[in-house]
Structure formats: structure tokens, C-alpha cells
Scaffold this motif. Structure first.
Motif, short mmCIF file in Angstrom:
data_model
loop_
_atom_site.label_atom_id
_atom_site.label_comp_id
_atom_site.label_asym_id
_atom_site.label_seq_id
_atom_site.Cartn_x
_atom_site.Cartn_y
_atom_site.Cartn_z
N GLU A 20 0.81 -1.30 -0.78
CA GLU A 20 -0.50 0.01 -0.05
C GLU A 20 0.55 1.50 -0.06
OE1 GLU A 20 -3.36 0.49 -0.32
OE2 GLU A 20 -4.33 -1.35 -0.70
N ALA A 21 1.72 1.50 0.64
CA ALA A 21 3.05 2.09 0.54
C ALA A 21 3.75 2.59 -0.03
CB ALA A 21 3.60 2.43 1.60
N LEU A 22 4.18 1.66 -0.97
CA LEU A 22 4.85 1.24 -2.72
C LEU A 22 3.41 1.67 -3.63
CD1 LEU A 22 7.37 -1.53 -2.36
CD2 LEU A 22 7.79 1.29 -2.30
N ARG A 23 1.93 1.70 -3.31
CA ARG A 23 1.66 1.56 -4.28
C ARG A 23 1.37 3.67 -4.06
NH1 ARG A 23 -3.92 3.51 -4.68
NH2 ARG A 23 -4.45 3.30 -1.75
N ARG A 24 1.61 4.10 -3.47
CA ARG A 24 1.74 5.85 -3.92
C ARG A 24 3.08 6.35 -4.06
NH1 ARG A 24 0.08 4.48 1.21
NH2 ARG A 24 -2.16 3.91 1.33
N GLY A 25 3.95 5.54 -4.28
CA GLY A 25 5.39 5.69 -5.12
C GLY A 25 6.39 5.41 -4.48
N PRO A 26 7.30 5.00 -5.24
CA PRO A 26 8.94 3.99 -4.37
C PRO A 26 9.30 4.65 -3.35
CG PRO A 26 8.89 4.99 -6.32
CD PRO A 26 7.76 5.82 -5.97
N LYS A 27 9.91 3.97 -1.99
CA LYS A 27 10.67 4.43 -1.73
C LYS A 27 11.57 3.73 -0.64
CE LYS A 27 5.92 5.57 0.74
NZ LYS A 27 5.50 6.91 -0.57
N THR A 28 12.20 4.04 0.74
CA THR A 28 13.72 2.87 0.98
C THR A 28 13.31 2.06 2.16
OG1 THR A 28 14.18 5.23 2.98
CG2 THR A 28 14.43 4.86 0.09
N VAL A 29 13.79 1.66 2.49
CA VAL A 29 13.35 0.72 3.54
C VAL A 29 12.97 1.86 4.81
CG1 VAL A 29 14.02 -0.70 5.32
CG2 VAL A 29 15.02 -1.13 2.58
N ASN A 30 14.28 2.96 5.19
CA ASN A 30 13.62 3.32 6.13
C ASN A 30 12.18 4.22 5.93
OD1 ASN A 30 16.40 2.92 7.19
ND2 ASN A 30 17.18 4.73 6.23
N SER A 57 10.08 -4.24 -7.03
CA SER A 57 11.40 -4.27 -7.57
C SER A 57 12.07 -3.31 -6.83
CB SER A 57 12.16 -4.10 -8.96
OG SER A 57 10.82 -3.10 -9.15
N VAL A 58 14.06 -3.30 -6.88
CA VAL A 58 14.50 -2.14 -6.06
C VAL A 58 15.91 -1.96 -7.63
CG1 VAL A 58 16.27 -4.23 -4.96
CG2 VAL A 58 15.84 -1.92 -3.68
N GLY A 62 22.78 5.38 -4.58
CA GLY A 62 24.27 5.48 -4.36
C GLY A 62 23.94 4.55 -3.06
N THR A 63 23.79 4.99 -1.90
CA THR A 63 23.93 4.04 -1.01
C THR A 63 22.75 3.78 -0.31
OG1 THR A 63 24.23 5.33 1.08
CG2 THR A 63 26.13 5.44 0.35
N ARG A 64 21.71 3.90 -0.65
CA ARG A 64 20.05 3.48 -0.76
C ARG A 64 19.43 2.76 -1.74
NH1 ARG A 64 16.58 8.65 -0.36
NH2 ARG A 64 16.74 9.01 -2.09
N ARG A 65 18.79 1.99 -1.16
CA ARG A 65 17.86 1.29 -2.02
C ARG A 65 17.04 1.75 -2.01
NH1 ARG A 65 20.26 -3.81 -2.53
NH2 ARG A 65 17.79 -5.31 -2.61
N VAL A 66 16.04 1.44 -3.22
CA VAL A 66 14.80 2.36 -3.68
C VAL A 66 13.64 1.32 -4.00
CG1 VAL A 66 13.35 4.20 -4.31
CG2 VAL A 66 16.34 4.81 -3.63
N TYR A 67 13.00 1.16 -3.41
CA TYR A 67 11.49 -0.55 -3.80
C TYR A 67 10.42 0.43 -4.53
CZ TYR A 67 14.28 -2.85 -1.06
OH TYR A 67 15.49 -4.10 -0.46
N ARG A 68 10.01 -0.39 -5.98
CA ARG A 68 8.45 0.16 -5.86
C ARG A 68 7.55 -0.86 -6.47
NH1 ARG A 68 8.05 0.06 -12.00
NH2 ARG A 68 9.91 -0.90 -12.48
N VAL A 69 6.99 -1.14 -7.05
CA VAL A 69 6.18 -2.34 -7.07
C VAL A 69 5.76 -2.30 -8.55
CG1 VAL A 69 2.93 -1.87 -8.07
CG2 VAL A 69 4.10 -1.48 -5.73
N GLU A 70 6.12 -3.40 -8.68
CA GLU A 70 5.81 -4.23 -10.14
C GLU A 70 4.82 -4.75 -10.64
OE1 GLU A 70 7.97 -4.94 -12.65
OE2 GLU A 70 9.57 -4.36 -11.71
N GLU A 71 4.79 -3.70 -11.55
CA GLU A 71 3.47 -3.97 -12.50
C GLU A 71 2.95 -5.36 -12.92
OE1 GLU A 71 2.18 -0.78 -14.86
OE2 GLU A 71 3.04 0.41 -13.65
N ALA A 72 4.35 -5.60 -12.78
CA ALA A 72 4.24 -7.14 -14.20
C ALA A 72 3.38 -8.38 -13.61
CB ALA A 72 5.21 -7.33 -14.94
N GLY A 73 3.90 -7.96 -11.99
CA GLY A 73 3.70 -9.24 -10.65
C GLY A 73 2.25 -9.29 -10.77
#
Length: 87
Positions: A20-30, A57-58, A62-73
Motif C-alpha cells: 500500500e505504501a509503495l502504491r503511492r510511489g517508490p520508497k526506501t526501507v527507512n 523491484s529495487v 548511491g547507498t540507498r535501495r529504493v523499492y517500487r511496485v512491479e506491475e508485471a507481478g
């Protein structure tokens, strides 16, 4: 390597919250950990399960990992669910 079951991945309430949080846009783990009563390492484990199922997907920034919803899944989930409404 076979892909993990997407339905098993979304069975967990914390994972659904992350989606639900990622549905609103890409975000980091923090950023994602702020909304959950679990540790950052636990959030990372939940994200790994969602990645293994092809739902997120991720990418490294830089030092951050940014996650987002993968529509194909989600398309695979939708196709499976749609068969119940088509007749």
C-alpha cells in the motif's frame, strides 16, 4: 530458480501494508519502516519476499535501495483473479 507464490507473499499483513505504501510511489526501507511496528531488518525481509514473488523491484541510488511496485507481478495476479468474473 522458480518465482515465489505471490498469493503467499501478500498473505502477510505487514507485506500488504508495504505494498500500500509503495502504491503511492517508490520508497526506501527507512521510509517504509516508519509506518510499521517492526524493525528495519524485518522490513527488509518482507521486501525480499515481495521481490522473490515478483511484486516489487529495487534499484540502488548511491547507498540507498529504493523499492517500487512491479506491475508485471500484479498483472499475473489480476489475470488469475479475472477468470472468476468472466463467466
Amino acid at each position: 530458480m522458480s518465482q515465489a507464490d505471490a498469493f503467499a507473499a501478500i498473505a502477510d499483513a505487514n507485506r500488504r501494508h508495504l505494498l500500500e505504501a509503495l502504491r503511492r510511489g517508490p520508497k526506501t526501507v527507512n521510509e517504509l519502516a516508519e509506518g510499521l511496528p517492526v524493525s528495519r531488518p524485518a522490513v527488509s525481509q518482507h521486501l525480499k519476499a515481495l521481490r522473490d514473488a515478483g511484486l516489487v523491484s529495487v534499484r540502488n541510488e548511491g547507498t540507498r535501495r529504493v523499492y517500487r511496485v512491479e506491475e508485471a507481478g500484479f498483472l499475473k495476479l489480476n489475470l488469475w483473479l479475472d477468470q472468476f468474473w468472466q463467466g
